[in-house]
Design a protein around this motif. Structure first.
Motif, PDB file in Angstrom:
ATOM      1  N   THR A  66       0.835  -1.206   0.000  1.00 52.20           N
ATOM      2  CA  THR A  66       0.000   0.000   0.000  1.00 52.20           C
ATOM      3  C   THR A  66       0.868   1.253   0.000  1.00 52.20           C
ATOM      4  O   THR A  66       0.574   2.220  -0.720  1.00 52.20           O
ATOM      5  CB  THR A  66      -0.952  -0.010   1.214  1.00 52.20           C
ATOM      6  OG1 THR A  66      -1.688  -1.236   1.216  1.00 52.20           O
ATOM      7  CG2 THR A  66      -1.916   1.162   1.163  1.00 52.20           C
ATOM      8  N   ASN A 109       0.873   3.856  -3.229  1.00 51.74           N
ATOM      9  CA  ASN A 109       0.467   5.256  -3.054  1.00 51.74           C
ATOM     10  C   ASN A 109       1.611   6.220  -3.310  1.00 51.74           C
ATOM     11  O   ASN A 109       1.407   7.277  -3.921  1.00 51.74           O
ATOM     12  CB  ASN A 109      -0.136   5.456  -1.662  1.00 51.74           C
ATOM     13  CG  ASN A 109      -1.558   4.996  -1.623  1.00 51.74           C
ATOM     14  OD1 ASN A 109      -2.449   5.701  -2.072  1.00 51.74           O
ATOM     15  ND2 ASN A 109      -1.781   3.775  -1.143  1.00 51.74           N
ATOM     16  N   ALA A 139       1.617   8.975  -6.276  1.00 52.64           N
ATOM     17  CA  ALA A 139       1.837  10.382  -5.938  1.00 52.64           C
ATOM     18  C   ALA A 139       2.913  10.971  -6.851  1.00 52.64           C
ATOM     19  O   ALA A 139       2.767  12.104  -7.336  1.00 52.64           O
ATOM     20  CB  ALA A 139       2.235  10.525  -4.475  1.00 52.64           C
ATOM     21  N   LYS A 195      -2.023  11.267  -0.859  1.00 49.81           N
ATOM     22  CA  LYS A 195      -1.487   9.907  -1.015  1.00 49.81           C
ATOM     23  C   LYS A 195      -0.167   9.756  -0.281  1.00 49.81           C
ATOM     24  O   LYS A 195       0.080   8.738   0.388  1.00 49.81           O
ATOM     25  CB  LYS A 195      -1.320   9.563  -2.491  1.00 49.81           C
ATOM     26  CG  LYS A 195      -2.628   9.429  -3.231  1.00 49.81           C
ATOM     27  CD  LYS A 195      -2.388   9.283  -4.722  1.00 49.81           C
ATOM     28  CE  LYS A 195      -3.683   9.455  -5.488  1.00 49.81           C
ATOM     29  NZ  LYS A 195      -3.477   9.526  -6.928  1.00 49.81           N
ATOM     30  N   LEU A 214      -6.846   6.701   3.786  1.00 50.90           N
ATOM     31  CA  LEU A 214      -6.722   6.195   2.417  1.00 50.90           C
ATOM     32  C   LEU A 214      -7.988   5.462   1.979  1.00 50.90           C
ATOM     33  O   LEU A 214      -8.375   5.538   0.811  1.00 50.90           O
ATOM     34  CB  LEU A 214      -5.491   5.298   2.283  1.00 50.90           C
ATOM     35  CG  LEU A 214      -4.155   6.033   2.286  1.00 50.90           C
ATOM     36  CD1 LEU A 214      -2.991   5.041   2.376  1.00 50.90           C
ATOM     37  CD2 LEU A 214      -4.006   6.911   1.049  1.00 50.90           C
ATOM     38  N   PHE A 258      -9.956   6.642  -1.350  1.00 50.20           N
ATOM     39  CA  PHE A 258     -10.235   5.793  -2.511  1.00 50.20           C
ATOM     40  C   PHE A 258     -11.710   5.429  -2.647  1.00 50.20           C
ATOM     41  O   PHE A 258     -12.161   5.143  -3.764  1.00 50.20           O
ATOM     42  CB  PHE A 258      -9.303   4.571  -2.518  1.00 50.20           C
ATOM     43  CG  PHE A 258      -7.909   4.965  -2.892  1.00 50.20           C
ATOM     44  CD1 PHE A 258      -7.606   5.418  -4.164  1.00 50.20           C
ATOM     45  CD2 PHE A 258      -6.889   4.945  -1.966  1.00 50.20           C
ATOM     46  CE1 PHE A 258      -6.340   5.828  -4.516  1.00 50.20           C
ATOM     47  CE2 PHE A 258      -5.609   5.347  -2.298  1.00 50.20           C
ATOM     48  CZ  PHE A 258      -5.339   5.792  -3.585  1.00 50.20           C
ATOM     49  N   TYR A 312      -6.641   0.082  -5.252  1.00 49.67           N
ATOM     50  CA  TYR A 312      -6.036   0.914  -4.205  1.00 49.67           C
ATOM     51  C   TYR A 312      -6.915   0.917  -2.958  1.00 49.67           C
ATOM     52  O   TYR A 312      -6.418   0.893  -1.835  1.00 49.67           O
ATOM     53  CB  TYR A 312      -5.801   2.338  -4.702  1.00 49.67           C
ATOM     54  CG  TYR A 312      -4.602   2.445  -5.594  1.00 49.67           C
ATOM     55  CD1 TYR A 312      -3.356   2.747  -5.074  1.00 49.67           C
ATOM     56  CD2 TYR A 312      -4.696   2.234  -6.970  1.00 49.67           C
ATOM     57  CE1 TYR A 312      -2.241   2.841  -5.881  1.00 49.67           C
ATOM     58  CE2 TYR A 312      -3.585   2.324  -7.789  1.00 49.67           C
ATOM     59  CZ  TYR A 312      -2.360   2.621  -7.237  1.00 49.67           C
ATOM     60  OH  TYR A 312      -1.257   2.703  -8.042  1.00 49.67           O
TER      61      TYR A 312
END
Length: 116
Positions: free
Chosen positions: A12, A16, A20, A51, A76, A80, A102
């Motif tokens: 994760t 992310n 980004a 992110k 997060l 998402f 995500y």
């Protein structure tokens, strides 16, 4: 259980952080997708910052500040969920698997962090 938490959270974080960077760099696929769902190019740096904040919070959670890791994962998940809603609202279904993936990573990180 710790191995699953570590693996999912590291994935994760990497996903992310990578997105980004793509947001800030103005990668073609990011610009095309954001235009398709009605997100302005000027919003991309703020989305990238969110992110990165999530990735940093997850990393901090891995390093021992569990509550921050849980909060980052929850943030997060909300982020998402919003991305999936925007795709649904704009009827952009052909690539909804990306925000969905995500979201799944963030939700997995949240559940595993809360159980850890």
């Amino acid at each position: 259980m710790f191995t699953a938490y570590l693996l999912v959270t590291v994935l994760t974080i990497a996903a992310n952080a990578g997105m980004a960077v793509a947001d800030v760099a103005g990668a073609h696929f990011v610009l095309a997708n954001s235009a398709e769902v009605g997100v302005s190019r000027s919003a991309l740096p703020a989305l990238a910052a969110l992110k990165l904040a999530g990735a940093g919070g997850l990393l901090t959670g891995l390093l021992g500040v569990r509550s921050l890791g849980v909060a980052a994962a929850a943030g997060l998940v909300v982020f998402f969920l919003g991305a999936v809603v925007v795709h649904l609202r704009e009827r952009v279904f052909h690539n909804i698997a990306f925000p969905g993936g995500y979201l799944a990573l963030a939700a997995g990180s949240l559940v595993l962090a809360a159980l850890h």
